[in-house]
Scaffold this motif. Structure first.
Motif, PDB file in Angstrom:
ATOM      1  N   HIS A  60      -6.506   1.859   3.352  1.00  0.00           N
ATOM      2  CA  HIS A  60      -6.281   3.322   3.429  1.00  0.00           C
ATOM      3  C   HIS A  60      -4.710   3.593   3.771  1.00  0.00           C
ATOM      4  N   LEU A  61      -4.539   4.959   3.414  1.00  0.00           N
ATOM      5  CA  LEU A  61      -3.238   5.307   4.044  1.00  0.00           C
ATOM      6  C   LEU A  61      -3.278   6.446   5.048  1.00  0.00           C
ATOM      7  N   VAL A  62      -3.185   6.350   6.411  1.00  0.00           N
ATOM      8  CA  VAL A  62      -3.771   7.272   7.163  1.00  0.00           C
ATOM      9  C   VAL A  62      -2.581   8.375   7.494  1.00  0.00           C
ATOM     10  N   SER A  63      -2.844   9.647   7.699  1.00  0.00           N
ATOM     11  CA  SER A  63      -1.544  10.444   7.838  1.00  0.00           C
ATOM     12  C   SER A  63      -1.702  10.897   9.371  1.00  0.00           C
ATOM     13  N   LEU A  64      -0.416  10.511   9.837  1.00  0.00           N
ATOM     14  CA  LEU A  64      -0.110  10.498  11.183  1.00  0.00           C
ATOM     15  C   LEU A  64      -0.218  11.898  11.824  1.00  0.00           C
ATOM     16  N   GLU A  65      -0.159  12.850  11.071  1.00  0.00           N
ATOM     17  CA  GLU A  65      -0.090  14.366  11.644  1.00  0.00           C
ATOM     18  C   GLU A  65      -0.644  15.096  10.956  1.00  0.00           C
ATOM     19  N   ALA A  66      -1.003  16.466  10.956  1.00  0.00           N
ATOM     20  CA  ALA A  66      -1.209  17.443  10.159  1.00  0.00           C
ATOM     21  C   ALA A  66      -0.058  17.785   9.259  1.00  0.00           C
ATOM     22  N   GLN A  67      -0.024  17.774   7.746  1.00  0.00           N
ATOM     23  CA  GLN A  67       1.095  17.762   7.117  1.00  0.00           C
ATOM     24  C   GLN A  67       0.785  18.246   5.826  1.00  0.00           C
ATOM     25  N   ASN A  72       0.903  -1.192  -0.111  1.00  0.00           N
ATOM     26  CA  ASN A  72       0.067  -0.163  -0.063  1.00  0.00           C
ATOM     27  C   ASN A  72       0.804   1.343   0.215  1.00  0.00           C
ATOM     28  N   MET A  73       1.736   1.137   1.022  1.00  0.00           N
ATOM     29  CA  MET A  73       2.708   2.436   1.087  1.00  0.00           C
ATOM     30  C   MET A  73       3.347   2.644  -0.169  1.00  0.00           C
ATOM     31  N   ASN A  74       3.809   1.708  -1.142  1.00  0.00           N
ATOM     32  CA  ASN A  74       4.648   1.725  -2.287  1.00  0.00           C
ATOM     33  C   ASN A  74       4.003   2.657  -3.424  1.00  0.00           C
ATOM     34  N   LEU A  75       2.722   2.969  -3.072  1.00  0.00           N
ATOM     35  CA  LEU A  75       2.017   3.802  -4.060  1.00  0.00           C
ATOM     36  C   LEU A  75       2.331   5.223  -3.755  1.00  0.00           C
ATOM     37  N   LEU A  76       2.879   5.636  -2.460  1.00  0.00           N
ATOM     38  CA  LEU A  76       3.371   6.975  -2.033  1.00  0.00           C
ATOM     39  C   LEU A  76       4.732   7.050  -2.633  1.00  0.00           C
ATOM     40  N   ALA A  77       5.507   5.926  -2.451  1.00  0.00           N
ATOM     41  CA  ALA A  77       7.109   6.025  -2.992  1.00  0.00           C
ATOM     42  C   ALA A  77       6.917   6.082  -4.587  1.00  0.00           C
ATOM     43  N   ARG A  78       5.845   5.474  -5.008  1.00  0.00           N
ATOM     44  CA  ARG A  78       6.073   5.500  -6.596  1.00  0.00           C
ATOM     45  C   ARG A  78       5.699   7.176  -6.972  1.00  0.00           C
ATOM     46  N   ILE A  79       4.889   7.884  -6.080  1.00  0.00           N
ATOM     47  CA  ILE A  79       4.604   9.162  -6.550  1.00  0.00           C
ATOM     48  C   ILE A  79       5.628   9.879  -6.161  1.00  0.00           C
ATOM     49  N   ASN A  97       6.854  14.403  -2.348  1.00  0.00           N
ATOM     50  CA  ASN A  97       7.877  14.401  -1.060  1.00  0.00           C
ATOM     51  C   ASN A  97       7.268  13.861   0.089  1.00  0.00           C
ATOM     52  N   PHE A  98       6.054  12.856  -0.163  1.00  0.00           N
ATOM     53  CA  PHE A  98       5.572  11.935   1.054  1.00  0.00           C
ATOM     54  C   PHE A  98       6.819  11.335   1.826  1.00  0.00           C
ATOM     55  N   ASP A  99       6.349  11.788   3.097  1.00  0.00           N
ATOM     56  CA  ASP A  99       7.211  11.031   4.056  1.00  0.00           C
ATOM     57  C   ASP A  99       6.544   9.839   4.664  1.00  0.00           C
ATOM     58  N   LEU A 100       7.065   8.491   4.300  1.00  0.00           N
ATOM     59  CA  LEU A 100       6.394   7.248   4.349  1.00  0.00           C
ATOM     60  C   LEU A 100       6.473   7.128   5.871  1.00  0.00           C
ATOM     61  N   GLN A 131       5.202   9.046   7.999  1.00  0.00           N
ATOM     62  CA  GLN A 131       4.073   9.865   8.446  1.00  0.00           C
ATOM     63  C   GLN A 131       2.713   9.312   8.187  1.00  0.00           C
ATOM     64  N   PHE A 132       2.663   8.124   7.431  1.00  0.00           N
ATOM     65  CA  PHE A 132       1.653   7.624   7.010  1.00  0.00           C
ATOM     66  C   PHE A 132       1.404   5.839   7.472  1.00  0.00           C
ATOM     67  N   LYS A 133       0.315   5.678   7.584  1.00  0.00           N
ATOM     68  CA  LYS A 133       0.207   4.195   8.240  1.00  0.00           C
ATOM     69  C   LYS A 133      -0.950   3.373   7.512  1.00  0.00           C
ATOM     70  N   HIS A 134      -0.621   2.309   7.072  1.00  0.00           N
ATOM     71  CA  HIS A 134      -1.645   1.313   6.397  1.00  0.00           C
ATOM     72  C   HIS A 134      -2.665   0.727   7.355  1.00  0.00           C
ATOM     73  N   PHE A 135      -3.891   1.094   6.954  1.00  0.00           N
ATOM     74  CA  PHE A 135      -5.054   0.855   7.861  1.00  0.00           C
ATOM     75  C   PHE A 135      -6.396   0.154   6.992  1.00  0.00           C
ATOM     76  N   PRO A 136      -6.489  -1.090   6.925  1.00  0.00           N
ATOM     77  CA  PRO A 136      -7.515  -1.727   6.461  1.00  0.00           C
ATOM     78  C   PRO A 136      -8.638  -1.803   7.180  1.00  0.00           C
ATOM     79  N   THR A 137      -9.893  -1.792   6.329  1.00  0.00           N
ATOM     80  CA  THR A 137     -11.293  -2.026   7.360  1.00  0.00           C
ATOM     81  C   THR A 137     -11.917  -2.858   6.366  1.00  0.00           C
ATOM     82  N   TYR A 138     -12.982  -3.717   7.129  1.00  0.00           N
ATOM     83  CA  TYR A 138     -14.033  -4.632   6.426  1.00  0.00           C
ATOM     84  C   TYR A 138     -15.148  -4.383   7.168  1.00  0.00           C
ATOM     85  N   ASP A 139     -16.150  -4.234   6.127  1.00  0.00           N
ATOM     86  CA  ASP A 139     -17.548  -4.022   6.800  1.00  0.00           C
ATOM     87  C   ASP A 139     -18.201  -5.371   6.246  1.00  0.00           C
ATOM     88  N   PRO A 140     -18.848  -6.349   7.376  1.00  0.00           N
ATOM     89  CA  PRO A 140     -19.494  -7.451   6.770  1.00  0.00           C
ATOM     90  C   PRO A 140     -20.661  -7.372   6.457  1.00  0.00           C
TER      91      PRO A 140
END
Ligand code: AVI
Length: 310
Positions: A244-251, A208-215, A222-225, A227-236
């Motif tokens: 998702h990639l969640v930003s860990l701070e305002a940036q 998931n994070m590789n998408l930011l590295a590719r950009i 200049n994504f700081d990898l 400062q983002f976190k992989h976060f999957p969800t599942y709705d049954p």
């Protein structure tokens, strides 16, 4: 502006922010996806292999009762290692088979053809490199029946509306009575599903994070990898698994000359992976006007290869 840049910038201007899933698969992303396929938690390829092993003969017999010559088209065919077992079961039952593997990568198609020639010397392999939305409509019809394969539960990466559009596209590129074999990942224990997208080793997070590295690499981002976190969800209820990639701070992140601000814990949605139940597959067939002939599920009912007739 390249499509990649246009789509990334459009996605990051959306509310909520999104990034297009198809750009996961650069060289590094494809390598990481191969690693995902071998993960203990990622049950999908295990199920597909089991079905191919146990049901290919029955599937081939079902199809041979409908025709004796067939053109088989594999969409996103890859190296063909799974399909080869399926095709082996078809060979003794048909007078003639032409196999058209379609894939974006010419290199992987070379491997596909070599594999097929070693394993099934009598099979005629006619690879077509490129985006299958462009190459499938250009493929001339022969007088044989068409069987289009869409394996790997890739249909799950389309939203429900896009899945309908996609099946209509397959139908437009088929004639009456042609066949579609589509793999669906099925609804099951939500924890099992979530774990498949949140593996312990963190390979899916890297993917998931590789998408930011590719950009960063290709679009001067200049994504700081860190400062983002992989976060999957599942709705049954809906069966929608999201990454998702969640930003860990305002940036603020820049891509070329443009800037994008993130609030703390703002998420970018990068992928949907939809899990179906049998009634939803039936509904997809009804809405697109194709007929569901038969399901070929695995022994745990985690996954199915659904055979449809146009
Ligand atoms: C390619 N596709 C079916 C995979 C899936 O399960 O949705 C892509 C994937 N994303 C994270 N893990 C695997």
């Amino acid at each position: 502006m390249k499509d990649f840049e246009k789509e990334v910038k459009k996605g990051l201007s959306n509310k909520p922010k999104t990034l297009p899933t198809k750009y996961f698969y650069d060289a590094k992303g494809s390598e990481l996806f191969q690693e995902i396929m071998d993960l203990e938690e990622y049950y999908l390829p295990v199920c597909e292999r089991e079905i191919i092993k146990n049901s290919s003969n029955q599937l081939a017999a079902n199809i041979s009762s409908l025709c004796n010559e067939v053109d088989i088209i594999g969409l996103g065919a890859g190296d063909g290692t799974k399909t080869v077992e399926l095709l082996k079961a078809f060979m003794p039952l048909f007078q003639h088979i032409d196999y058209f593997p379609l894939d974006i990568s010419a290199d992987i198609l070379k491997v596909n053809k070599e594999n097929m020639q070693v394993e099934i010397p009598d099979l005629k392999v006619k690879p077509v490199a490129g985006n299958y939305f462009i190459s499938l409509p250009k493929l001339a019809f022969s007088d044989k029946k068409r069987l289009i394969l869409f394996m790997g539960a890739n249909i799950g990466n389309y939203s429900p509306e896009k899945a309908i559009e996609f099946v209509r596209f397959l139908k437009e590129n088929s004639r009456t009575n042609d066949l579609l074999l589509i793999a669906f990942d099925l609804k099951k224990d939500p924890e099992k599903i979530l774990a498949a997208y949140n593996d312990k080793e963190g390979v899916t997070a890297k993917f998931n994070m590789n998408l930011l590295a590719r950009i960063n690499n290709e679009l001067n981002g200049n994504f700081d990898l860190n400062q983002f976190k992989h976060f999957p969800t599942y709705d049954p209820v809906s069966g929608v698994c999201k990454s998702h990639l969640v930003s860990l701070e305002a940036q603020t992140v820049s891509i070329g000359d443009d800037t994008y601000s993130f609030k703390s814990f703002e998420a970018i949605q990068t992928e949907v992976s939809i899990k179906y139940d049998l009634s939803e597959i039936e509904k997809l067939a009804e809405e697109t006007g194709i007929k569901l002939i038969k399901h070929f599920p695995d022994s745990k009912n985690y996954y199915t290869l659904a055979l449809f007739q146009v």
